[in-house]
Design a protein around this motif. Structure first.
Motif, PDB file in Angstrom:
ATOM      1  N   PRO A   1       6.889  13.852 -19.572  1.00  0.00           N
ATOM      2  CA  PRO A   1       7.496  13.935 -18.235  1.00  0.00           C
ATOM      3  C   PRO A   1       6.598  14.623 -17.217  1.00  0.00           C
ATOM      4  CG  PRO A   1       8.533  15.487 -19.756  1.00  0.00           C
ATOM      5  CD  PRO A   1       7.668  14.600 -20.588  1.00  0.00           C
ATOM      6  N   ASP A   2       5.718  15.524 -17.666  1.00  0.00           N
ATOM      7  CA  ASP A   2       4.828  16.223 -16.739  1.00  0.00           C
ATOM      8  C   ASP A   2       3.756  15.299 -16.175  1.00  0.00           C
ATOM      9  OD1 ASP A   2       6.202  18.590 -17.155  1.00  0.00           O
ATOM     10  OD2 ASP A   2       4.866  19.245 -18.770  1.00  0.00           O
ATOM     11  N   ALA A   3       3.532  14.155 -16.835  1.00  0.00           N
ATOM     12  CA  ALA A   3       2.490  13.230 -16.384  1.00  0.00           C
ATOM     13  C   ALA A   3       3.027  12.147 -15.457  1.00  0.00           C
ATOM     14  CB  ALA A   3       1.809  12.575 -17.591  1.00  0.00           C
ATOM     15  N   ARG A   4       4.332  12.052 -15.318  1.00  0.00           N
ATOM     16  CA  ARG A   4       4.894  10.955 -14.522  1.00  0.00           C
ATOM     17  C   ARG A   4       4.490  11.051 -13.056  1.00  0.00           C
ATOM     18  NH1 ARG A   4      10.958  11.217 -17.205  1.00  0.00           N
ATOM     19  NH2 ARG A   4      10.351  10.414 -19.268  1.00  0.00           N
ATOM     20  N   GLY A   5       4.538  12.251 -12.496  1.00  0.00           N
ATOM     21  CA  GLY A   5       4.146  12.419 -11.097  1.00  0.00           C
ATOM     22  C   GLY A   5       2.689  12.077 -10.865  1.00  0.00           C
ATOM     23  N   PRO A   6       1.748  12.696 -11.607  1.00  0.00           N
ATOM     24  CA  PRO A   6       0.338  12.339 -11.445  1.00  0.00           C
ATOM     25  C   PRO A   6       0.056  10.863 -11.709  1.00  0.00           C
ATOM     26  CG  PRO A   6       0.538  14.404 -12.636  1.00  0.00           C
ATOM     27  CD  PRO A   6       1.930  13.841 -12.498  1.00  0.00           C
ATOM     28  N   LEU A   7       0.745  10.285 -12.705  1.00  0.00           N
ATOM     29  CA  LEU A   7       0.522   8.869 -13.004  1.00  0.00           C
ATOM     30  C   LEU A   7       0.941   8.000 -11.829  1.00  0.00           C
ATOM     31  CD1 LEU A   7      -0.271   6.703 -15.066  1.00  0.00           C
ATOM     32  CD2 LEU A   7       2.091   6.746 -15.902  1.00  0.00           C
ATOM     33  N   SER A   8       2.070   8.318 -11.211  1.00  0.00           N
ATOM     34  CA  SER A   8       2.536   7.562 -10.051  1.00  0.00           C
ATOM     35  C   SER A   8       1.541   7.662  -8.902  1.00  0.00           C
ATOM     36  CB  SER A   8       3.909   8.079  -9.613  1.00  0.00           C
ATOM     37  OG  SER A   8       4.356   7.402  -8.451  1.00  0.00           O
ATOM     38  N   VAL A   9       1.027   8.864  -8.647  1.00  0.00           N
ATOM     39  CA  VAL A   9       0.042   9.059  -7.586  1.00  0.00           C
ATOM     40  C   VAL A   9      -1.218   8.261  -7.884  1.00  0.00           C
ATOM     41  CG1 VAL A   9      -1.476  10.741  -6.468  1.00  0.00           C
ATOM     42  CG2 VAL A   9       0.914  11.320  -6.907  1.00  0.00           C
ATOM     43  N   TYR A  10      -1.693   8.356  -9.113  1.00  0.00           N
ATOM     44  CA  TYR A  10      -2.935   7.679  -9.494  1.00  0.00           C
ATOM     45  C   TYR A  10      -2.827   6.166  -9.311  1.00  0.00           C
ATOM     46  CZ  TYR A  10      -6.653   5.796 -12.431  1.00  0.00           C
ATOM     47  OH  TYR A  10      -7.729   5.078 -12.890  1.00  0.00           O
ATOM     48  N   VAL A  11      -1.775   5.574  -9.866  1.00  0.00           N
ATOM     49  CA  VAL A  11      -1.628   4.115  -9.786  1.00  0.00           C
ATOM     50  C   VAL A  11      -1.458   3.671  -8.335  1.00  0.00           C
ATOM     51  CG1 VAL A  11      -0.182   2.167 -10.439  1.00  0.00           C
ATOM     52  CG2 VAL A  11      -0.707   3.931 -12.127  1.00  0.00           C
ATOM     53  N   HIS A  12      -0.658   4.406  -7.559  1.00  0.00           N
ATOM     54  CA  HIS A  12      -0.446   4.059  -6.153  1.00  0.00           C
ATOM     55  C   HIS A  12      -1.759   4.101  -5.388  1.00  0.00           C
ATOM     56  CE1 HIS A  12       0.514   4.937  -1.898  1.00  0.00           C
ATOM     57  NE2 HIS A  12       1.496   4.078  -2.086  1.00  0.00           N
ATOM     58  N   GLU A  13      -2.528   5.169  -5.558  1.00  0.00           N
ATOM     59  CA  GLU A  13      -3.786   5.293  -4.825  1.00  0.00           C
ATOM     60  C   GLU A  13      -4.804   4.259  -5.280  1.00  0.00           C
ATOM     61  OE1 GLU A  13      -4.378   7.130  -2.189  1.00  0.00           O
ATOM     62  OE2 GLU A  13      -2.310   7.815  -2.290  1.00  0.00           O
ATOM     63  N   LEU A  14      -4.794   3.915  -6.564  1.00  0.00           N
ATOM     64  CA  LEU A  14      -5.719   2.904  -7.056  1.00  0.00           C
ATOM     65  C   LEU A  14      -5.426   1.548  -6.419  1.00  0.00           C
ATOM     66  CD1 LEU A  14      -8.052   2.539  -9.094  1.00  0.00           C
ATOM     67  CD2 LEU A  14      -6.331   1.833 -10.768  1.00  0.00           C
ATOM     68  N   VAL A  15      -4.149   1.199  -6.334  1.00  0.00           N
ATOM     69  CA  VAL A  15      -3.772  -0.065  -5.691  1.00  0.00           C
ATOM     70  C   VAL A  15      -4.158  -0.041  -4.210  1.00  0.00           C
ATOM     71  CG1 VAL A  15      -1.817  -1.509  -5.026  1.00  0.00           C
ATOM     72  CG2 VAL A  15      -1.920  -0.561  -7.333  1.00  0.00           C
ATOM     73  N   GLN A  16      -3.968   1.105  -3.547  1.00  0.00           N
ATOM     74  CA  GLN A  16      -4.358   1.224  -2.148  1.00  0.00           C
ATOM     75  C   GLN A  16      -5.862   1.059  -1.974  1.00  0.00           C
ATOM     76  OE1 GLN A  16      -2.418   1.689   0.773  1.00  0.00           O
ATOM     77  NE2 GLN A  16      -0.857   1.019  -0.693  1.00  0.00           N
ATOM     78  N   GLN A  17      -6.651   1.613  -2.877  1.00  0.00           N
ATOM     79  CA  GLN A  17      -8.096   1.436  -2.807  1.00  0.00           C
ATOM     80  C   GLN A  17      -8.468  -0.034  -2.912  1.00  0.00           C
ATOM     81  OE1 GLN A  17     -10.137   3.845  -5.692  1.00  0.00           O
ATOM     82  NE2 GLN A  17      -9.681   5.775  -4.660  1.00  0.00           N
ATOM     83  N   HIS A  18      -7.867  -0.726  -3.861  1.00  0.00           N
ATOM     84  CA  HIS A  18      -8.162  -2.148  -4.028  1.00  0.00           C
ATOM     85  C   HIS A  18      -7.783  -2.933  -2.765  1.00  0.00           C
ATOM     86  CE1 HIS A  18      -7.908  -1.859  -8.725  1.00  0.00           C
ATOM     87  NE2 HIS A  18      -8.887  -1.143  -8.204  1.00  0.00           N
ATOM     88  N   PHE A  19      -6.636  -2.614  -2.203  1.00  0.00           N
ATOM     89  CA  PHE A  19      -6.189  -3.285  -0.986  1.00  0.00           C
ATOM     90  C   PHE A  19      -7.172  -3.064   0.158  1.00  0.00           C
ATOM     91  CE2 PHE A  19      -3.963  -2.671   3.092  1.00  0.00           C
ATOM     92  CZ  PHE A  19      -3.525  -3.967   3.325  1.00  0.00           C
ATOM     93  N   HIS A  20      -7.586  -1.829   0.382  1.00  0.00           N
ATOM     94  CA  HIS A  20      -8.476  -1.521   1.491  1.00  0.00           C
ATOM     95  C   HIS A  20      -9.872  -2.116   1.282  1.00  0.00           C
ATOM     96  CE1 HIS A  20      -5.717   0.902   3.777  1.00  0.00           C
ATOM     97  NE2 HIS A  20      -5.456   1.673   2.737  1.00  0.00           N
ATOM     98  N   GLN A  21     -10.295  -2.266   0.024  1.00  0.00           N
ATOM     99  CA  GLN A  21     -11.572  -2.918  -0.224  1.00  0.00           C
ATOM    100  C   GLN A  21     -11.531  -4.381   0.214  1.00  0.00           C
ATOM    101  OE1 GLN A  21     -12.038  -2.110  -4.375  1.00  0.00           O
ATOM    102  NE2 GLN A  21     -12.759  -0.016  -4.060  1.00  0.00           N
TER     103      GLN A  21
END
Length: 234
Positions: free
Chosen positions: A105-125
């Protein structure tokens, strides 16, 4: 779901599977943007990165130290001064499997941030590519495509992803061999440029299934329906 982050490289490099500690160390929007710039564009200083990112130098320096503490970046030896350090991305391929954190459960927040930001990076590229003024030969070579008429099992989807990865590795090796041989381009041919290959593949819940789930309690005798699939491309 598995994510992979492989930047430009001149030779094969080891794969590092991200654990909870490294995930927490990277899962920050600015930290991920810093690592992206160092991976794509090479070494830089806190001053240079802060100028490019529009951030305070002290803030960027702090995040650089955090990335270094989690082994995402390292100081470039023999370059810079005690007041102005140069940083580079560590030459590893990062892989993250979301199932590794299913029961944490402690990893759910960081995992959500990581995946969201990764998708945003791909989009902006992709958006950056479309906004830039490339010649017709590069416009014709690039592609933004989507296929949504496949029906696959989990094993088939994993096999598809592996085959695509193998194709990318084959072209990477060919380009690396050509560079090692210092092969000259033919007169009039386009020079090689850094290329980003993105792949997003995931299951989709059909509209009929979504409706059936929401209506199941009110209409227990309603049969499931499936909608038609098609293909779009560009």
């Amino acid at each position: 779901m598995t994510t992979r982050d492989e930047g430009p490289r001149a030779a094969p490099r080891p794969t590092r599977r991200m654990d909870a500690r490294s995930l927490r160390g990277l899962a920050h929007p600015l930290r991920m943007r810093i690592l992206e710039l160092l991976t794509l564009d090479g070494p830089d200083t806190a001053t240079g990165l802060s100028r490019r990112l529009g951030e305070n130098t002290g803030t960027v320096s702090w995040h650089l130290r955090q990335l270094a503490a989690h082994d995402f970046i390292e100081e470039e030896a023999g370059r810079g001064t005690r007041r102005e350090r140069w940083w580079r991305a560590v030459a590893v391929s990062r892989q993250l499997n979301t199932t590794d954190f299913r029961d944490d459960p402690d990893a759910r927040g960081p995992l959500s941030v990581y995946v969201h930001e990764l998708v945003q990076q791909h989009f902006h590229q992709v958006v950056g590519y479309l906004a830039e003024d490339w010649g017709p030969e590069w416009r014709d070579a690039g592609a933004i495509a989507q296929w949504h008429d496949l029906r696959l099992t989990p094993d088939q989807l994993a096999a598809l992803n592996k085959e695509v990865e193998d194709v990318v590795d084959r072209h990477r090796a060919a380009a690396r061999d050509a560079a090692a041989e210092q092969t000259s381009a033919a007169p009039g041919a386009s020079a090689a440029q850094p290329v980003i290959v993105q792949l997003q593949s995931f299951p989709r819940t059909p509209r009929a299934d979504r409706s059936a789930r929401s209506d199941a309690a009110a209409h227990p005798d309603r049969a499931d329906r499936t909608d038609d699939a098609g293909r779009t491309g560009r």
